[in-house]
Design an enzyme around this catalytic site. Sequence first.
Site, PDB file in Angstrom:
ATOM      1  N   SER A 125       0.819  -1.216   0.000  1.00 62.37           N
ATOM      2  CA  SER A 125       0.000   0.000   0.000  1.00 62.37           C
ATOM      3  C   SER A 125       0.852   1.265   0.000  1.00 62.37           C
ATOM      4  CB  SER A 125      -0.909   0.011   1.224  1.00 62.37           C
ATOM      5  OG  SER A 125      -1.612  -1.190   1.324  1.00 62.37           O
TER       6      SER A 125
HETATM    7  N1  SAH Z   1      -1.003  -4.971   3.977  1.00 60.68           N
HETATM    8  C1  SAH Z   1      -0.202  -5.237   2.794  1.00 60.68           C
HETATM    9  C2  SAH Z   1      -0.881  -4.838   1.500  1.00 60.68           C
HETATM   10  C3  SAH Z   1      -1.791  -5.877   1.145  1.00 60.68           C
HETATM   11  S1  SAH Z   1      -2.355  -6.036  -0.508  1.00 60.68           S
HETATM   12  C4  SAH Z   1       1.158  -4.611   2.884  1.00 60.68           C
HETATM   13  O1  SAH Z   1       1.422  -3.869   3.850  1.00 60.68           O
HETATM   14  O2  SAH Z   1       1.974  -4.884   2.015  1.00 60.68           O
HETATM   15  C5  SAH Z   1      -3.711  -7.095  -0.096  1.00 60.68           C
HETATM   16  C6  SAH Z   1      -3.342  -8.491   0.276  1.00 60.68           C
HETATM   17  O3  SAH Z   1      -4.555  -9.128   0.686  1.00 60.68           O
HETATM   18  C7  SAH Z   1      -2.793  -9.315  -0.865  1.00 60.68           C
HETATM   19  O4  SAH Z   1      -1.555  -9.836  -0.508  1.00 60.68           O
HETATM   20  C8  SAH Z   1      -3.839 -10.409  -1.073  1.00 60.68           C
HETATM   21  O5  SAH Z   1      -3.288 -11.659  -1.441  1.00 60.68           O
HETATM   22  C9  SAH Z   1      -4.470 -10.476   0.296  1.00 60.68           C
HETATM   23  N2  SAH Z   1      -5.818 -11.053   0.330  1.00 60.68           N
HETATM   24  C10 SAH Z   1      -6.841 -10.899  -0.535  1.00 60.68           C
HETATM   25  N3  SAH Z   1      -7.912 -11.594  -0.120  1.00 60.68           N
HETATM   26  C11 SAH Z   1      -7.562 -12.200   1.048  1.00 60.68           C
HETATM   27  C12 SAH Z   1      -8.235 -13.046   1.967  1.00 60.68           C
HETATM   28  N4  SAH Z   1      -9.510 -13.416   1.790  1.00 60.68           N
HETATM   29  N5  SAH Z   1      -7.568 -13.479   3.034  1.00 60.68           N
HETATM   30  C13 SAH Z   1      -6.270 -13.137   3.265  1.00 60.68           C
HETATM   31  N6  SAH Z   1      -5.579 -12.324   2.426  1.00 60.68           N
HETATM   32  C14 SAH Z   1      -6.216 -11.859   1.334  1.00 60.68           C
END
Ligand code: SAH
Length: 225
Positions: A64
């Site tokens: 992000s």
């Molecule tokens: N917080 C992260 C950014 C995340 S991007 C950081 O600091 O880098 C969003 C993430 O959510 C992705 O890696 C994606 O694989 C994950 N995601 C999407 N759906 C999900 C779910 N149902 N359960 C767990 N993770 C999920």
Amino acid sequence: MNLSAENLPDRIRLLMKLRTSGISDTRVLSAMESIPREIFVPDSFRDKAYDDTALPIDSGQTISQPSVVAWMTWALQVTDRMRVLEVGTGSGYQAAILAKLCRMVYTVERHKDLLKVAEERFKQLKLSNIMTLAGDGSKGWKVAAPFDRIIVTAAAHSVPAALLDQLAEGGIMVIPVGSDTEQLLLRIEKTPNGIEQQHLMSVRFVPLIEGGKMTHTRHNTTSAA
Ligand code: SAH
């Protein structure tokens, strides 16, 4: 000595930018100052690690934008006694910042490969208060519930019921809700009189993929076997 903005280290310049954009919470700013974002981005983007932009990571996901991380962290109002659930570990950057501010972070990621790399980063930074789980975070982490705070870093079509259930009374959840291309960041508070909801800002996150079973747990702490 010339102290113009161009000569400052990139991380400090980013911090100054966050401050001028209105983030004044010193706990949030110092947590962000203490976590080197460059280790959470792919090598090919290292020179952009302190730009205020989201960047691609493996498995088609993103780390992000720092200002969004700052606003979400601020909106959570975390204290050092709290247990916090994060859905969407991704690179691990947000979890690492939360680990500086609370007692224990529980972070769930559906891509095992991403989780493995994030766990290595937590070890490298000696962050021993992060527990990780591979699976569908929209179901929360039932055995560890209730949580004082919940942060969802992927966009949901609506607030998952399991997460609301697993939020403690008096707890706060921050979650982007909307379509796959446009979402509003919501701050949800579970009060004795019911759920209170506030719109914080428009954001753009990768989608929360619901469904799929929890496969296994892993702890990155050596003492938590
Ligand atoms: N917080 C992260 C950014 C995340 S991007 C950081 O600091 O880098 C969003 C993430 O959510 C992705 O890696 C994606 O694989 C994950 N995601 C999407 N759906 C999900 C779910 N149902 N359960 C767990 N993770 C999920």
